[in-house]
Scaffold this motif. Structure first.
Motif, PDB file in Angstrom:
ATOM      1  N   SER A 152     -19.273  35.268 -49.643  1.00 16.35           N
ATOM      2  CA  SER A 152     -20.681  35.011 -49.335  1.00 16.35           C
ATOM      3  C   SER A 152     -20.933  35.389 -47.878  1.00 16.35           C
ATOM      4  N   GLY A 153     -22.214  35.434 -47.534  1.00 16.39           N
ATOM      5  CA  GLY A 153     -22.566  35.829 -46.168  1.00 16.39           C
ATOM      6  C   GLY A 153     -21.921  34.943 -45.114  1.00 16.39           C
ATOM      7  N   GLY A 154     -21.925  33.646 -45.374  1.00 14.45           N
ATOM      8  CA  GLY A 154     -21.365  32.720 -44.396  1.00 14.45           C
ATOM      9  C   GLY A 154     -19.873  32.946 -44.219  1.00 14.45           C
ATOM     10  N   LEU A 155     -19.193  33.145 -45.345  1.00 15.63           N
ATOM     11  CA  LEU A 155     -17.750  33.378 -45.276  1.00 15.63           C
ATOM     12  C   LEU A 155     -17.441  34.675 -44.543  1.00 15.63           C
ATOM     13  N   ARG A 156     -18.270  35.654 -44.788  1.00  7.62           N
ATOM     14  CA  ARG A 156     -18.055  36.936 -44.126  1.00  7.62           C
ATOM     15  C   ARG A 156     -18.201  36.787 -42.620  1.00  7.62           C
ATOM     16  N   GLN A 157     -19.240  36.066 -42.244  1.00 10.73           N
ATOM     17  CA  GLN A 157     -19.469  35.877 -40.812  1.00 10.73           C
ATOM     18  C   GLN A 157     -18.282  35.128 -40.199  1.00 10.73           C
ATOM     19  N   ARG A 158     -17.750  34.180 -40.924  1.00 14.25           N
ATOM     20  CA  ARG A 158     -16.599  33.432 -40.420  1.00 14.25           C
ATOM     21  C   ARG A 158     -15.378  34.343 -40.308  1.00 14.25           C
ATOM     22  N   ALA A 159     -15.193  35.170 -41.329  1.00 15.66           N
ATOM     23  CA  ALA A 159     -14.044  36.083 -41.290  1.00 15.66           C
ATOM     24  C   ALA A 159     -14.145  36.994 -40.073  1.00 15.66           C
ATOM     25  N   LEU A 160     -15.372  37.408 -39.810  1.00 19.26           N
ATOM     26  CA  LEU A 160     -15.589  38.295 -38.685  1.00 19.26           C
ATOM     27  C   LEU A 160     -15.260  37.581 -37.372  1.00 19.26           C
ATOM     28  N   ILE A 161     -15.689  36.345 -37.294  1.00 21.60           N
ATOM     29  CA  ILE A 161     -15.384  35.578 -36.092  1.00 21.60           C
ATOM     30  C   ILE A 161     -13.872  35.395 -35.981  1.00 21.60           C
ATOM     31  N   ALA A 162     -13.239  35.134 -37.119  1.00 20.36           N
ATOM     32  CA  ALA A 162     -11.786  34.964 -37.112  1.00 20.36           C
ATOM     33  C   ALA A 162     -11.109  36.205 -36.555  1.00 20.36           C
ATOM     34  N   SER A 163     -11.610  37.375 -36.973  1.00 17.83           N
ATOM     35  CA  SER A 163     -10.978  38.602 -36.485  1.00 17.83           C
ATOM     36  C   SER A 163     -11.245  38.794 -34.995  1.00 17.83           C
ATOM     37  N   ALA A 164     -12.403  38.321 -34.529  1.00 20.40           N
ATOM     38  CA  ALA A 164     -12.716  38.479 -33.102  1.00 20.40           C
ATOM     39  C   ALA A 164     -11.870  37.551 -32.239  1.00 20.40           C
ATOM     40  N   ILE A 165     -11.503  36.386 -32.786  1.00 18.66           N
ATOM     41  CA  ILE A 165     -10.753  35.440 -31.962  1.00 18.66           C
ATOM     42  C   ILE A 165      -9.264  35.486 -32.261  1.00 18.66           C
ATOM     43  N   ALA A 166      -8.859  36.482 -33.048  1.00 15.57           N
ATOM     44  CA  ALA A 166      -7.467  36.524 -33.494  1.00 15.57           C
ATOM     45  C   ALA A 166      -6.496  36.515 -32.318  1.00 15.57           C
ATOM     46  N   CYS A 167      -6.825  37.255 -31.259  1.00 16.46           N
ATOM     47  CA  CYS A 167      -5.898  37.339 -30.129  1.00 16.46           C
ATOM     48  C   CYS A 167      -6.275  36.367 -29.017  1.00 16.46           C
ATOM     49  N   GLU A 168      -7.044  35.362 -29.376  1.00 17.27           N
ATOM     50  CA  GLU A 168      -7.481  34.356 -28.406  1.00 17.27           C
ATOM     51  C   GLU A 168      -8.066  34.995 -27.142  1.00 17.27           C
ATOM     52  N   PRO A 169      -9.182  35.692 -27.322  1.00 17.16           N
ATOM     53  CA  PRO A 169      -9.766  36.387 -26.172  1.00 17.16           C
ATOM     54  C   PRO A 169     -10.377  35.397 -25.177  1.00 17.16           C
ATOM     55  N   GLU A 170     -10.482  35.872 -23.946  1.00 15.94           N
ATOM     56  CA  GLU A 170     -11.085  35.007 -22.930  1.00 15.94           C
ATOM     57  C   GLU A 170     -12.593  35.046 -23.002  1.00 15.94           C
TER      58      GLU A 170
END
Ligand SMILES: Nc1ncnc2c1ncn2[C@@H]1O[C@H](COP(=O)(O)OP(=O)(O)OP(=O)(O)O)[C@@H](O)[C@H]1O
Ligand SMILES: Nc1ncnc2c1ncn2[C@@H]1O[C@H](COP(=O)(O)OP(=O)(O)OP(=O)(O)O)[C@@H](O)[C@H]1O
Ligand SMILES: [Mg+2]
Ligand SMILES: [Mg+2]
Lengths: 551, 517, 326, 284
Positions: A152-170
């Motif tokens: 769903s859209g919400g899950l997709r957005q979460r997955a995207l956020i997960a990929s953005a924070i995968a390397c624990e960016p500053e």
């Protein structure tokens, strides 16, 4: 200690057109800065430039651009690649399209890990599950193997956020993280983002909607035409906006104003004043009534899916009936059934007391004209070959206007929707979104209808344009006494525009009644959930949502 | 080849790569009419007789023969010790089996069978003596037996195979054996080690020198020529005339232009219907055709103009018979005389409102010979309209046998002056009972009589007289316009030596050819 | 963890297999219909035309057959039967996979096609591979890269507008007649395959490259590409790993065009380079009105079409998971 | 009231044209071909059928700027006269194919489900036979000749046009603007005539501009195989296959028609693509 991000005098131009014109701000660790402004004001370009990806053919000039104290202006592509994904995470504007549709989401989330860490495949998979869990995705193992279209859209957005924070960016940049989402889901995502800031990382969030970011941001920067026109603490900006543009943006949020209030900053047309009191005070005769409507469609697998189930409603002359509900709840289908564009499987629709099936084709055509519709997507509702003049002329013809008098009437109608005769020769593609919506309204009026169904008439528009359309509709109702069936998934808009409201979910009517009653004293849990998600200007304590946290 | 003295001493070994233009799609000589068979005929099979340099039959597998006075009974004495490559023995029974195979409708023989159509039955006198009975006098019988299409096949193979199988894999007694055949692509032959029965006229004996022959079909003229020049092949048949000059001037190549026996390239008039039922129109049309110009254009100077209705190397060709040449003034005068005096908008002649025109069906191929353009243009000059209709082969064939045309072109290559019977005897006119090759539909009693008489005599003087009279009569009756003498153009590499020119078909014989190193 | 991962995959896969099987089933039924239609249409068409097939079989120019032979041929070919009888007979045999016997070649049509097929398949496969590789290389290397893009698309435009036979002739003239580096003709050897392959591949490859590039450029505009870049991925890797797969869907979509182009182009290429193959067979069968052969080839072509469509369908579902569950 | 218009962004008006040099060249070339097709005698120095007295295979120069062919005819004149059959082939075949395809596509797109599936299966069948084979079969039926070749080429491309029209009809039929028109109370026929038809045909008309080039190429291929124009008419494909025979004698005979065909197809394709680009609303 150095700021996390320092921008000064950032200019970006495409083909000689400057779209970002001297933007300056700083972002500290643990801080959340919101960048707001209407569509096209340069928010996305600004954020993209921060990671060195301003876009194809862009010319960038900046006085200063430092990330964690390092000047990044001279970065080569190679150096940039070491920063991107590892130290700066980016959640792109279009969540629905930001995941590669041909790869399982797990692989997408693992990509930054593969690029920036030495983790092996199994360790990466473990980390992906961990990340998904941390952004509140249930059953991460299953989800990781699924493709974006299965989420769903919400899950997709979460997955995207997960990929953005995968390397624990500053630094995390989130461009319009909630635009495509239903209000309830949007709220959850905002809360998720809120939980991410706080420690040593910074958050830059972009939105066209002040109210959306109000609950999250520490500071707000308001952008207009490539410049930051106002920058300050969120509270201060919201409570006491300095720049007229910020004022206009704030005033345009519909949910803050009940029906009858003028939203847009532009002056109210003289002919329209004063707006009549809410039509609910003087109920007219019922023009459209539905009893026990039911409609199902065959799904792709051949199994019928119920789209509308046992819907009954009455629309009276001169009133506005709002329908709210999340996407797919059956709002549009209900409207199409009412207009006789679709036949119900069960139940009846009465037009002026006569059911559709009882009408001869001749009578039906006559009735159709009296019931007009303004579509969510006005562009699609015009024959692309027709000029504005022909579009409206055709409707006039249908209403029996003689050919000779049409031109004059068309100009009148255009003026009524605040367009001038200069638009007569334009084709739909040559009009802006707001103009198209107005032409659609003019066409509906041309047929001299008693009822206009407005199916998501403003959801695609900027707040300021949205405000103009809502004002226009209100003004026309006051002057011409048309009844509206007003469909939207945006409770704020419905609250502002309607006398009575119907809350739908999964094809059923959950609740209905006077708009104030329903909104102040919701009876149904779902309605309450929806209402809680309405963006409000005053930053509030988030309702007790699912606890989220980065692992 | 030997005359050049490059290598007079034959060397054994090597495979000859030969390119030809078109696969006959069947290799059984009895079952096809393709020209290519004349080459294969002498690769795979041997004949009963071989023509000597005067065009008379001389011994090959038949060592001698007698003809009865009524020219209906032929007694053959056969060579002993000849075997087919499948082990079958060549004897009187084998010859009978061959004749019967040629005449069996299941064989679908288009040429071999019809050439011996008068055959009735045979009587085997002993293993190597055979008496053949014909239904009517037919002296050319002996001559046609020298043609490649009438080569002797193994009786065993004939009996054990269906006609279709025989097409794929015929078995003969020749110097080479078929070893592989891929339709439309190539066919390979290997030397037969125990071959030892060539005609005496080859002046050599024993097995062939070449180890084998590989024939590729290369349809495009330009490609065939260029692959020859590039050395891919040591011999190429049907050399395009336009490339003759290049071959001649190429020191690595040898050029062969051999005249053939038979009926020249001729435009047949359909004399059975208007406008060519009028002899003046025929004469006029013939006078409008500028033969030297055509030959120069299409033959690149490599062809000789025909002088009459027999190729000049044919036995009993009469050099004194002369077909009148190009004369547009006479053509115009004849047409005026025939009443075609009106003219339409395009300048074509008319009579009683009818345009003077002729339908000429032509088989469509990628490249239609320019001869039709030229004739069309030349006829137009005297106000005669020629419509060249390009049609699929099937439709042309159907029209041909239905007699629905005005002009048809063709050649008829054979090895006997009896070709005139095939082309002009009343009996050869196609009708619903019989197919035939008299496409001009000429029916002349005198010609019929003379041709019939010629079939009954072996007397050279009498034959010369009879065929001479027929040739003259044909020139008078104008059943067509003979254009050029049929010839076969070949190119061989100078490395290929000892090629013999066949006396029946003027094609190369590779039995004792060899490749220099 | 891995075990759980597999569960997830299986969850996603199970409906896929069923859905694919169902799609294939429907396709197969439609395919049989197409085959029957193609066979029937061409049967009618060929028998309606003027010209006597028996005559052309034995009585071409230079032949002088007797009437008996002709009658025999008519009987052999069944041409003396009423048309409906011939049709039913034909369909009956077709059901058993028997395409009949060629009039001209006197062997079974399946054998004739079988003999020539190898050559054509060799040529077509080589050409398809070359075309696709060239297209991918051209598209990936030049998409959104300024001067190269214009040069490549100019060359492609020219190639795609040049008729096959012109390309072939130019190649022949340059490499065979003039430079003499490659053989002029022939079926044997990989060297003889080079020019025909190029002739066939260049125009098809050019069209593919154009479509691929515009597709790639469209994909490169997509947010998920930008997302991949924001993760620190290098441009070429982004092109190959993310964008190319999407563009490949387009190649699959165009495979119908590619196969049609290969079959049609084969007729011309084989004629020009004097190669054997199905193309040549087609041309000669049509010009000699070899009815069983033409019918056989039509049915064969229709079969290839059905097969290709089936494969395309499967390929789609493999490349694009959205198609199965959507 | 007019203050409301303040938000109107300056929008690009369609019709602003940016011409690139390639486009201009293509336009000029097509114009030249059209002139050659309409009034060949203007450009051709000789009668294309005239068999000159000065001989065959003359090198370019003098009275024969491009030399003479195997029959001594002027190559330049034949090239010029060859424009007409090519254009007639391109336009004729495309017109027939578009008309046929549109009719079939509309019948399928607007008809009942049964009609639709019958038509579509028929189209499938035709589509399953490769275009060239189909053209060959049509020519076997009808015989060679330029008219028949034109029909053959047209026939082979009907299915693809029909498919596009049908798909488009489906889209248009279900599109919101058709619903909007119905919602105005218009008659079904009026809606079809005024909205469905024109919008369904549009993409096909656009595509057909490119189709003209393809048809010319296909026609030339048929002539090249000996199934197109009838000699002695000057036709490029025919000139080419004839010239190929004499390539060792005179390569000009091959080069001239090759270049003529290629440039014509190329120029038409370039223009056709521009039309398509414009129709999709792109201006650059
Ligand atoms: N790659 C590009 N090439 C040319 N112009 C561009 C490009 N990217 C953005 N622009 C232009 O720059 C301006 C600012 O765009 P931007 O995407 O930053 O707006 P935004 O504020 O993010 O709007 P929205 O709320 O709609 O996302 C717009 O006018 C847009 O058309
Ligand atoms: N023509 C149709 N064929 C099949 N399913 C349909 C059709 N129209 C609607 N549906 C389905 O019916 C359900 C209700 O759709 P509807 O368009 O009424 O929702 P909605 O409330 O208007 O949603 P949105 O806010 O997204 O516009 C959805 O599941 C939709 O997929
Ligand atoms: Mg943006
Ligand atoms: Mg809706």
């Amino acid at each position: 200690m150095t700021s996390l991000l320092e921008v000064a005098g950032l200019k970006v131009a495409f083909n000689g057109t400057t779209v970002v014109d001297g933007v300056s701000f700083t972002l500290e660790r643990g801080e959340c800065l919101a960048l707001v402004g209407e569509s096209g004001s340069g928010k996305s370009v600004t954020t993209r430039t921060l990671v060195g990806l301003p876009g194809y053919g862009a010319r960038v000039h900046t006085d200063r651009l430092r990330f964690d104290g390092t000047d990044v202006t001279g970065f080569t592509d190679r150096t940039w690649r070491r920063v991107r994904g590892a130290r700066i995470g980016f959640v792109l504007q279009d969540a629905m399209a930001s995941l590669d549709p041909l790869r399982p989401v797990g692989r997408e989330i693992a990509e930054p890990l593969a690029l920036h860490t030495t983790l092996n495949r199994a360790a990466r998979a473990a980390r992906v599950h961990e990340l998904l869990e941390s952004v509140g995705v249930p059953e991460p193992e299953v989800r990781a193997a699924q493709y974006p279209h299965q989420l769903s859209g919400g899950l997709r957005q979460r997955a995207l956020i997960a990929s953005a924070i995968a390397c624990e960016p500053e630094l995390l940049l989130a461009d319009e993280p909630t635009t495509a989402l239903d209000a309830t889901v949007a709220l959850q995502v905002l809360d998720l983002l809120g939980s991410l800031k706080g420690n040593r990382s910074g958050l830059l969030i972009v939105s066209h909607d002040l109210a959306v970011v109000a609950r999250l941001a520490d500071r707000v920067a308001v952008m207009k035409a490539g410049r930051i026109v106002e920058l300050g603490a969120t509270d201060a900006v919201l409570r006491d906006p300095q720049h007229p543009y910020t004022k206009a943006l704030l005033a345009a949020v519909p949910s803050a104003h009940a029906k009858g209030t003028w939203l847009s900053t532009v002056e109210r047309p003289a002919a329209a004043a004063p707006v009549s009191p809410p039509a609910a005070a003087q109920p007219g005769r019922p023009v459209l009534a539905a009893v026990g409507l039911r409609k199902s469609f065959p799904g792709p697998d051949g199994v019928a899916r119920v789209a509308v189930e046992d819907v009954s409603l009455t629309l009276r002359a001169g009133e506005t009936l709002g329908i709210v509900g999340e996407s797919g709840s059956g709002k549009s289908t209900t409207a199409r059934l009412l207009l006789g564009l679709e036949t119900p499987d069960a139940g009846e629709v009465h037009v002026d007391g006569t059911p559709w099936p009882a009408l001869t084709p001749e009578q039906r055509r006559a009735h159709r004209r009296r019931l007009q519709i303004v579509y969510q997507d006005p562009l699609g509702s015009f024959d692309p070959r027709f000029t504005v003049e022909r579009v409206i002329g055709e409707a006039l013809g249908a209403a029996g206007h003689p050919r000779g008098a049409r031109r004059e009437r068309t100009v009148e109608l255009l003026e009524m929707v605040a367009l001038d005769a200069g638009h007569l020769r334009r084709r739909p593609l040559e009009l802006s979104g707001g103009q198209r919506q107005r032409v659609a309204v003019a066409r509906a009026l041309a047929a001299e209808p008693e009822v206009i169904v407005c199916d998501e008439p403003v959801s695609a528009l900027d707040v300021s344009v949205q405000a103009q359309i809502l004002d226009l509709l209100a003004d026309l109702q006051a002057r011409l006494g048309v009844a509206y069936l007003f469909i939207s998934h945006d409770l704020g808009v419905v609250y502002h525009a309607s006398d009575r409201v119907l809350v739908m979910r999964d094809g059923r009517v959950l609740e209905s009644g006077d708009v104030r009653t329903v909104f102040t004293d919701p009876q149904h849990d779902y309605t309450r959930e929806l209402l809680a998600a309405i963006p409000r200007l005053t930053p509030q304590v988030a309702p007790p949502a699912t606890p989220l946290g980065v692992g | 080849g030997t005359a050049d003295g490059v290598s007079a001493e034959p060397a054994r070994g090597g495979t000859l790569n030969l390119s030809m233009s078109l696969d006959p799609l069947c290799l059984d000589p009895h079952a096809i009419s393709s020209d290519v068979e004349q080459i294969f005929g002498h690769i795979l099979t041997d004949n009963l007789v071989y023509l000597d340099d005067k065009g008379d039959p001389s011994p090959w597998l038949a060592t001698s023969w007698e003809i009865s006075p009524d020219a209906k009974t032929y007694t053959f004495h056969l060579r002993e010790g000849v075997t087919f490559s499948d082990g079958a023995v060549f004897d009187a029974q084998a010859v009978v089996t061959n004749f019967e195979h040629m005449l069996d409708p299941a064989t679908r023989s288009p040429l071999a069978g019809p050439y011996i159509a008068p055959y009735e039955d045979s009587k085997i006198i002993d293993d190597y003596t055979l008496e053949v009975h014909l239904s009517r006098p037919y002296v050319p019988f002996l001559t046609v037996l020298a043609q490649g299409w009438l080569g002797m096949e193994s009786p065993k193979a004939i009996k054990e195979s269906t006609p279709a199988q025989l097409c794929e894999h015929p078995v003969g007694s020749g110097p080479f054996v078929l070893t592989g055949y891929t339709k439309n692509q190539s066919v390979t032959f290997a030397r037969r080690a125990d071959y030892n029965w060539p005609p005496d006229l080859y002046k050599r004996g024993g097995p062939a020198y070449l180890d084998g022959i590989k024939v590729d079909w290369v349809g495009q003229d330009a490609v065939r020529f260029n692959s020859l020049v590039s050395g891919q092949y040591q011999a190429t048949g049907y050399l395009p005339a336009q490339n003759a000059q290049a071959v001649k001037s190429n020191p690595a190549l040898e050029y062969h232009n051999n005249n053939r026996i038979g009926w020249p390239f001729t435009l047949d008039f359909n004399v059975s219907r208007a406008p060519f039922d009028d002899i003046d129109v025929r004469r006029a049309f013939a006078a409008s055709v500028n033969v030297p110009a055509i030959i120069q254009t299409i033959g690149f100077g490599q062809r000789q103009p025909a002088t009459g209705f027999l190729d000049r190397v044919t036995q009993y060709y009469d050099p004194n018979v002369k077909f009148p040449g190009y004369d547009p003034a006479k053509a115009n005068q004849l047409l005026d005389q025939a009443g075609w005096t009106g003219r339409d908008a395009d300048g074509y002649r008319t009579k009683d409102g009818k345009v003077l025109e002729a339908q000429s069906p032509v088989t469509q191929t990628a490249t239609v010979s320019p001869v039709y353009n030229l004739i069309q243009a030349q006829a137009k000059a005297v106000g005669f309209k020629v419509n060249v209709n390009l049609l699929p082969l099937t439709q042309v064939t159907t029209l041909r046998y239905a007699g629905d045309y005005d002009l048809l072109s063709g050649v008829w290559h054979t090895n006997t002056p009896d070709v005139l019977y095939i082309k002009y005897a009343t009996e050869s006119i196609p009708n619903d009972k019989r197919l035939g090759q008299n496409l001009s539909h000429l029916s002349d009693q005198q010609i019929d009589t003379w041709l019939e008489q010629a079939r009954q005599t072996t007397d050279a003087a009498k034959l010369r007289d009879l065929y001479g009279k027929v040739q003259q009569r044909l020139v008078d009756l104008v059943p067509g316009v003979p254009i050029y003498d049929n010839s076969v153009l070949w190119a061989t590499s100078r490395k290929l030596q000892g090629v013999i020119t066949d006396t029946s078909h003027a094609t190369p014989v590779f039995t004792y050819a060899w490749l220099t190193k | 963890m891995t075990a759980l991962g597999t569960t997830g995959t299986r969850l996603a896969v199970r409906p896929t297999a069923v859905a694919i099987a169902k799609r294939i089933g429907v396709r197969l039924i439609a395919g049989v219909g197409v085959l029957w239609g193609a066979a029937t249409l061409s049967f009618i068409a060929l028998h309606v035309t003027a010209g006597d097939a028996a005559l052309s079989t034995v009585a071409g120019q230079g032949a002088n057959p007797t009437k008996e032979v002709l009658d025999q041929v008519r009987r052999d070919l069944g041409l003396d039967q009423p048309l409906y009888h011939q049709y039913l007979d034909y369909l009956g045999r077709l059901l058993h996979g028997d395409l009949g016997r060629s009039y001209q070649q006197r062997i079974s049509v399946s054998q004739a096609i079988g003999e020539q097929l190898g050559q054509t398949v060799q040529l077509a496969v080589a050409a398809a591979v070359v075309a696709v590789l060239l297209a991918i290389a051209a598209a990936v290397l030049t998409a959104r890269r300024r001067p190269w893009r214009s040069i490549a698309s100019g060359v492609e435009l020219t190639l795609s507008a040049t008729p096959t036979f012109v390309i072939g002739i130019v190649l022949l003239i340059v490499f065979s007649f003039t430079l003499k580096v490659l053989p002029v003709s022939g079926n044997d050897g990989p060297r003889a395959l080079i020019l025909p392959t190029l002739t066939l591949a260049l125009p098809i490859g050019a069209v593919l490259a154009q479509v691929l590039r515009s597709e790639l450029e469209e994909v490169l505009e997509q947010p998920f590409i930008l997302t991949a870049r924001t993760r620190g991925m290098r441009d070429t890797v982004v092109r190959v790993r993310h964008a190319l797969r999407h563009a490949l869907v387009q190649i699959v979509t165009m495979s119908g065009f590619v196969v049609g182009g290969l079959l049609g182009g084969a007729v011309i290429t084989e004629t020009l380079f004097v190669r054997q193959g199905v193309g040549q067979l087609m041309l000669s069968a049509v010009t000699t009105k070899d009815i069983p052969m033409v019918l056989g080839l039509v049915v064969f072509a229709a079969f290839v079409y059905v097969l290709v469509n089936l494969l395309v369908d499967i390929a789609y579902t493999l490349i694009d998971p959205r198609l199965v569950t959507r | 009231m007019s203050a409301l218009t303040a938000t109107d962004a300056a929008l690009p008006r369609a019709g602003r044209v940016r011409l690139r040099p390639g486009l201009i060249l293509a336009g000029l070339f097509v114009a030249a071909v059209v002139v050659a097709a309409l009034v060949p005698q203007l450009l051709a120095p000789h009668d294309p059928l005239e068999i000159g007295a000065d001989g065959a295979f003359l090198a370019p120069g003098g009275t024969h700027p491009l030399g003479t062919d195997e029959s001594g005819r002027d190559v330049l004149s034949r090239m010029v006269y060859g424009a007409r059959p090519s254009l007639v082939m391109g336009l004729g075949a495309t017109a027939i194919a578009v008309t046929g395809g549109t009719l079939l596509g509309l019948i399928a797109g607007l008809g009942s489900r049964l009609t639709e599936s019958v038509v579509m299966r028929l189209i499938d069948v035709v589509l399953s036979i490769p275009e060239l084979l189909l053209a060959l079969v049509v020519i076997t039926l009808a015989g060679a000749g330029s008219t028949n070749a034109m029909f053959a080429v047209a026939f082979a491309s009907i299915p693809s046009y029909a498919r596009i029209v049908r798909a488009q009809t489906h889209i248009v039929r279900r599109s919101i603007f058709v619903e909007a028109a119905t919602g105005l109370g218009m008659k079904r026929f009026t809606v079809i005539w005024r909205h469905v038809l024109p919008n369904a045909i549009r993409p096909v008309l656009v595509l057909s501009t490119i189709g003209i080039g393809t048809a010319i190429s296909a026609g030339a291929a048929l002539s090249f195989l000996g199934l197109g124009a009838e000699p002695p008419a000057a036709e490029w494909g025919d000139m080419l296959s004839n010239g190929l025979q004499y390539i060792s004698n005179d390569w000009f005979l091959v080069a001239v028609p090759s270049v003529a065909i290629t440039l014509t197809v190329l120029a038409i394709t370039v223009l056709g693509r521009e039309v398509r680009r414009r129709s999709e609303g792109r201006t650059t």
